[in-house]
Motif scaffolding. Structure first.
Motif, mmCIF file in Angstrom:
data_model
loop_
_atom_site.group_PDB
_atom_site.id
_atom_site.type_symbol
_atom_site.label_atom_id
_atom_site.label_comp_id
_atom_site.label_asym_id
_atom_site.label_seq_id
_atom_site.Cartn_x
_atom_site.Cartn_y
_atom_site.Cartn_z
ATOM 1 N N ASN A 92 0.868 -1.177 0.000
ATOM 2 C CA ASN A 92 0.000 0.000 0.000
ATOM 3 C C ASN A 92 0.904 1.226 0.000
ATOM 4 O O ASN A 92 1.494 1.567 1.017
ATOM 5 N N TYR A 167 -9.319 -1.344 -8.982
ATOM 6 C CA TYR A 167 -10.403 -0.416 -8.678
ATOM 7 C C TYR A 167 -9.859 0.765 -7.860
ATOM 8 O O TYR A 167 -9.190 0.564 -6.851
ATOM 9 N N LYS A 223 -16.093 5.218 -7.955
ATOM 10 C CA LYS A 223 -15.283 4.006 -8.019
ATOM 11 C C LYS A 223 -14.951 3.823 -9.501
ATOM 12 O O LYS A 223 -15.853 3.843 -10.353
ATOM 13 N N LYS A 270 -7.663 1.365 -4.551
ATOM 14 C CA LYS A 270 -8.234 0.731 -3.356
ATOM 15 C C LYS A 270 -8.224 -0.798 -3.385
ATOM 16 O O LYS A 270 -7.933 -1.445 -2.390
ATOM 17 N N THR A 271 -8.552 -1.374 -4.546
ATOM 18 C CA THR A 271 -8.710 -2.836 -4.629
ATOM 19 C C THR A 271 -7.912 -3.393 -5.797
ATOM 20 O O THR A 271 -7.853 -2.786 -6.866
ATOM 21 N N THR A 284 -7.812 -11.410 -3.889
ATOM 22 C CA THR A 284 -8.373 -10.051 -3.838
ATOM 23 C C THR A 284 -7.801 -9.313 -2.635
ATOM 24 O O THR A 284 -7.802 -9.835 -1.515
ATOM 25 N N ASP A 286 -7.727 -5.470 -0.545
ATOM 26 C CA ASP A 286 -8.429 -4.197 -0.391
ATOM 27 C C ASP A 286 -7.657 -3.330 0.599
ATOM 28 O O ASP A 286 -6.892 -3.838 1.415
ATOM 29 N N SER A 287 -7.847 -2.022 0.504
ATOM 30 C CA SER A 287 -7.117 -1.113 1.402
ATOM 31 C C SER A 287 -8.028 0.012 1.854
ATOM 32 O O SER A 287 -8.997 0.362 1.183
ATOM 33 N N GLU A 288 -7.676 0.569 2.997
ATOM 34 C CA GLU A 288 -8.411 1.712 3.557
ATOM 35 C C GLU A 288 -8.063 2.979 2.787
ATOM 36 O O GLU A 288 -6.931 3.129 2.315
#
Length: 303
Positions: A92, A167, A223, A270-271, A284, A286-288
């Motif tokens: 990230n 994404y 998004k 983000k993804t 998959t 995902d991140s804040e």
């Protein structure tokens, strides 16, 4: 030590680099093209141009150049590693960090930090080891990094075939009537400003899909899904449709609120959905959203 290989082309008609990939050579087209240019690849005993079309029966002799020790300094910089195995790292990246060394940024980059942490693939050359794809310095978010050449080739091939899913979340200026849509507009270097990209006739195909997540007074949270990966693609496409990314100093809308100072565009990768190169497992990640991004959204909700 350098080593050499000899290959006989069975099927002609393709550029030499593509023909060698088809013949099962385990190197990327860009690497092979560089070797052709350097004269490390000979056809029937002679040096050829990068544009040479291979013919059936051509005898190709490849001298694989010795791997040079990288001149990039490994630096002990903290990393936000989301996932790691023997083949890849998902990291990230914070806003403000350059991905790899280049003119004006020899140190302090993501690559400097990664080299301290683990060995990386060598496919992209001395200054971009491990880097399969990039995100801009002032864009935050998820990036996949290859730890070995085999993984790099698999991840790059998946990306090229549009099978990797990426994404992004972006806060943009203005309000949307529609809930989703697609921007399909070719991107190339800006005709007047060489540091910028622009939608231009004859540019490279560029496709961005968007979906409205939340509407605010004068702003919209989107998004976005990338089908192609052109330089500054989302930022250029959003400016093109009249909804520049908030905080974008190059293409966009500088300020959102007088009391909130932004350090760059509110654009976050983000993804990330990818296939593990060895096991074939779909993964998959995902991140804040960064705190600065969340702070702006909170302030807009309270307006």
């Amino acid at each position: 030590m350098s080593n050499s290989k000899q290959i006989t082309i069975k099927e002609g008609g393709k550029r030499l680099d593509a023909a060698l990939v088809n013949a099962g050579l385990e190197h990327s087209r860009s690497t092979l093209a560089a070797w052709i240019k350097e004269g490390a690849i000979l056809v029937n005993g002679k040096q050829v141009k990068s544009s040479y079309k291979a013919k059936a029966g051509d005898e190709v002799f490849i001298t694989v150049p010795e791997t040079k020790e990288t001149a990039i300094e490994a630096e002990n910089i903290p990393l936000d590693i989301v996932y790691e195995d023997d083949d890849l790292i998902v990291v990230n990246k914070p806003q403000g960090m350059v991905v790899h060394p280049a003119a004006g940024h020899a140190t302090g980059t993501l690559v400097n930090a990664l080299l301290y942490h683990a060995p990386l693939s060598t496919i992209n050359g001395e200054f971009r080891p491990g880097i399969v794809h990039r995100i801009d310095r002032d864009t935050s978010g998820l990036l996949m990094v290859a730890k070995n050449d085999k993984a790099h080739q698999a991840l790059a091939a998946e990306l090229k075939a549009h099978k990797t899913e990426r994404y992004y979340y972006a806060l943009v200026r203005g309000e949307f009537k529609e809930d989703k849509g697609t921007v399909d507009a070719p991107i190339g270097r800006h005709p007047k400003d060489r540091k910028k990209q622009a939608v231009i006739p004859g540019g490279r195909d560029a496709v961005t899909h968007f979906e409205v997540l939340e509407r605010f007074n004068g702003y919209t949270l989107l998004k976005l899904a990338l089908e192609t990966g052109r330089t500054h693609q989302i930022r250029v496409h959003m400016q093109y449709i009249g909804h520049p990314v908030v905080g974008d100093p190059t293409y966009g809308h500088q300020q959102v609120m007088a009391d909130i100072k932004l350090k760059g565009q509110l654009l976050h990768a983000k993804t990330l959905v990818l296939t593990q190169p060895n096991t074939g497992e779909k993964m998959t990640f995902d991140s804040e959203l960064p705190e600065s991004f969340k702070r702006v959204l909170k302030a807009l909700k309270e307006e």
